[in-house]
Scaffold this motif. Sequence first.
Motif, short mmCIF file in Angstrom:
data_model
loop_
_atom_site.label_atom_id
_atom_site.label_comp_id
_atom_site.label_asym_id
_atom_site.label_seq_id
_atom_site.Cartn_x
_atom_site.Cartn_y
_atom_site.Cartn_z
N PHE A 68 66.48 110.42 27.30
CA PHE A 68 64.94 110.05 26.85
C PHE A 68 65.13 108.54 26.05
O PHE A 68 66.22 108.50 25.40
CB PHE A 68 64.19 110.74 25.97
CG PHE A 68 62.95 110.53 25.49
CD1 PHE A 68 61.74 110.30 26.03
CD2 PHE A 68 62.68 109.79 24.07
CE1 PHE A 68 60.40 110.10 25.82
CE2 PHE A 68 61.54 109.16 23.75
CZ PHE A 68 60.40 109.46 24.36
N ASN A 69 64.59 107.46 26.32
CA ASN A 69 64.54 106.29 25.95
C ASN A 69 63.86 105.98 24.63
O ASN A 69 62.68 105.62 24.55
CB ASN A 69 64.54 105.19 26.97
CG ASN A 69 65.02 103.81 26.68
OD1 ASN A 69 66.00 103.63 25.83
ND2 ASN A 69 64.72 102.71 27.38
N PHE A 70 64.26 106.15 23.40
CA PHE A 70 63.53 106.04 22.29
C PHE A 70 63.42 104.34 21.82
O PHE A 70 64.24 103.47 22.12
CB PHE A 70 64.26 106.64 21.09
CG PHE A 70 64.34 108.25 20.82
CD1 PHE A 70 63.48 108.83 20.52
CD2 PHE A 70 65.44 108.52 21.59
CE1 PHE A 70 63.30 110.42 20.62
CE2 PHE A 70 65.57 109.97 21.84
CZ PHE A 70 64.68 110.96 21.15
N ILE A 128 65.09 106.96 15.96
CA ILE A 128 66.14 107.74 15.55
C ILE A 128 66.91 107.44 14.15
O ILE A 128 67.11 108.34 13.31
CB ILE A 128 67.13 108.00 16.66
CG1 ILE A 128 66.57 108.78 17.86
CG2 ILE A 128 68.46 108.74 16.29
CD1 ILE A 128 66.19 110.00 17.60
N GLU A 129 67.31 106.35 13.92
CA GLU A 129 67.73 105.78 12.75
C GLU A 129 66.89 106.11 11.50
O GLU A 129 67.27 106.49 10.63
CB GLU A 129 68.09 104.20 12.58
CG GLU A 129 69.13 103.89 13.53
CD GLU A 129 68.77 104.10 15.12
OE1 GLU A 129 69.57 103.74 15.95
OE2 GLU A 129 67.64 104.13 15.31
N ILE A 163 57.84 101.35 12.18
CA ILE A 163 58.57 102.08 13.08
C ILE A 163 58.13 103.47 13.16
O ILE A 163 57.67 104.05 12.14
CB ILE A 163 60.06 102.47 12.66
CG1 ILE A 163 61.03 101.09 12.48
CG2 ILE A 163 60.98 103.28 13.56
CD1 ILE A 163 62.23 101.15 12.12
N PRO A 164 57.75 104.03 14.50
CA PRO A 164 57.03 105.13 14.66
C PRO A 164 57.87 106.46 13.95
O PRO A 164 59.06 106.46 14.10
CB PRO A 164 56.98 105.32 16.22
CG PRO A 164 57.13 103.87 16.54
CD PRO A 164 58.15 103.24 15.83
N SER A 173 54.92 109.27 24.44
CA SER A 173 54.82 107.99 24.42
C SER A 173 54.69 107.21 23.28
O SER A 173 55.02 106.05 23.22
CB SER A 173 53.37 107.57 25.15
OG SER A 173 52.51 108.39 24.46
N HIS A 174 54.40 107.90 21.95
CA HIS A 174 54.40 107.18 20.78
C HIS A 174 55.90 106.86 20.09
O HIS A 174 56.01 105.68 19.49
CB HIS A 174 53.83 108.09 19.79
CG HIS A 174 54.45 109.43 19.36
ND1 HIS A 174 54.76 110.34 20.30
CD2 HIS A 174 55.08 109.75 18.23
CE1 HIS A 174 55.39 111.30 19.84
NE2 HIS A 174 55.72 111.03 18.48
N ILE A 175 56.94 107.47 21.04
CA ILE A 175 58.09 107.11 20.50
C ILE A 175 59.09 106.46 21.74
O ILE A 175 60.35 106.46 21.73
CB ILE A 175 58.94 108.28 19.93
CG1 ILE A 175 58.92 109.53 20.72
CG2 ILE A 175 58.34 108.33 18.46
CD1 ILE A 175 59.78 110.53 20.22
N ALA A 176 58.41 106.25 22.80
CA ALA A 176 59.05 105.80 23.90
C ALA A 176 59.33 104.55 24.07
O ALA A 176 58.28 103.57 23.67
CB ALA A 176 58.49 106.39 25.23
#
Length: 326
Positions: free
Chosen positions: A215-217, A222-223, A297-298, A317-320
């Motif tokens: 999955f492409n964040f 993630i940080e 940042i979401p 989709s909110h974090i893609a």
Amino acid sequence: MEIKSHYYNYYGVKGRYNPQEKQKTSWEKLYTPITERIEGNNHNPENDIYKAYLKLEERYYTLGEANRAKYSNYEDLKQALSQKYFSVDSPFQKYTSEQRRAMYDNELSMSAFGYATNINDPLITDPVHAPSDEEQQDYNRKMVNSQLQNILSQNDIDLKGADIQFIISPNDYHLKIMGLDDENLKLKIENLLNQNDNSKELFFHILQSLRVWQFNFKEGVIEKYRATSEFARLTGLDLGTFHQDGVNFTDKNGQNALEIYKNALEDSSILPEFRGFAYESFKNLLESFRELDFSKIPELNLQIGYKDGVLYDLEHSHIAKLDLNA
């Protein structure tokens, strides 16, 4: 085969966990099936790695007992085993340096701590195949489905025909249910899953699933999760309430988040030799927000569907991150 090995710091080695009683080894815990609660990362005891550890235990268990009876301190044990495997007159010269290192590691660890560590040991003659990411994910999902169903069944909950979603916050791992009209049932299930770390482990399972499927964040997602959860874990404070100025985060009293974290480290149960690494890791996380607005940042709110006793993945989709090449 009966598992006889266990973890114990027989020689009181500094820097190693020193329990009052013998504990299950890390590999035994890793491969013991969990049934009564959700475990985010399950490992199949039928795979080659587990079987290899069992074989190593069978070989080194008696050796470990004999060494503890013979050597009264850790340094003497290390010296004797170093001579046994690495000296010019070692009876193990026919083995490669890697194989001898593995035998040394296993006999030392089994003698001093009660468990084997290195499956490069020549005792393991058959190839040891680690499961692929997809195989691990399939087994993991199967187990989490079973664990979740066990929790529901033991509490007389039947969700047959229901199609619901579990949504979990990254800050406190609080789980909410969407798609269930019965408010009393909804509250009952939420209460069950928001205890015993069930929601937290389900969160980790969803996150692992996203990573397995590459999955492409969005940048920083993630940080932000890692920084926020680590800061809250150690200080009990919400990093999101701090004011950001580049890499500096300060509270309403002007206290710097990095200094607060450093002070909390000094009062923590983390071993002193690991505190420097923890500090630098957290500092690097804050550095990653130098060019980013932390507040925009979401949040890593994760969700997963559940229908007819089976979990299924949902879009995030909110974090893609958008694929500009699509």
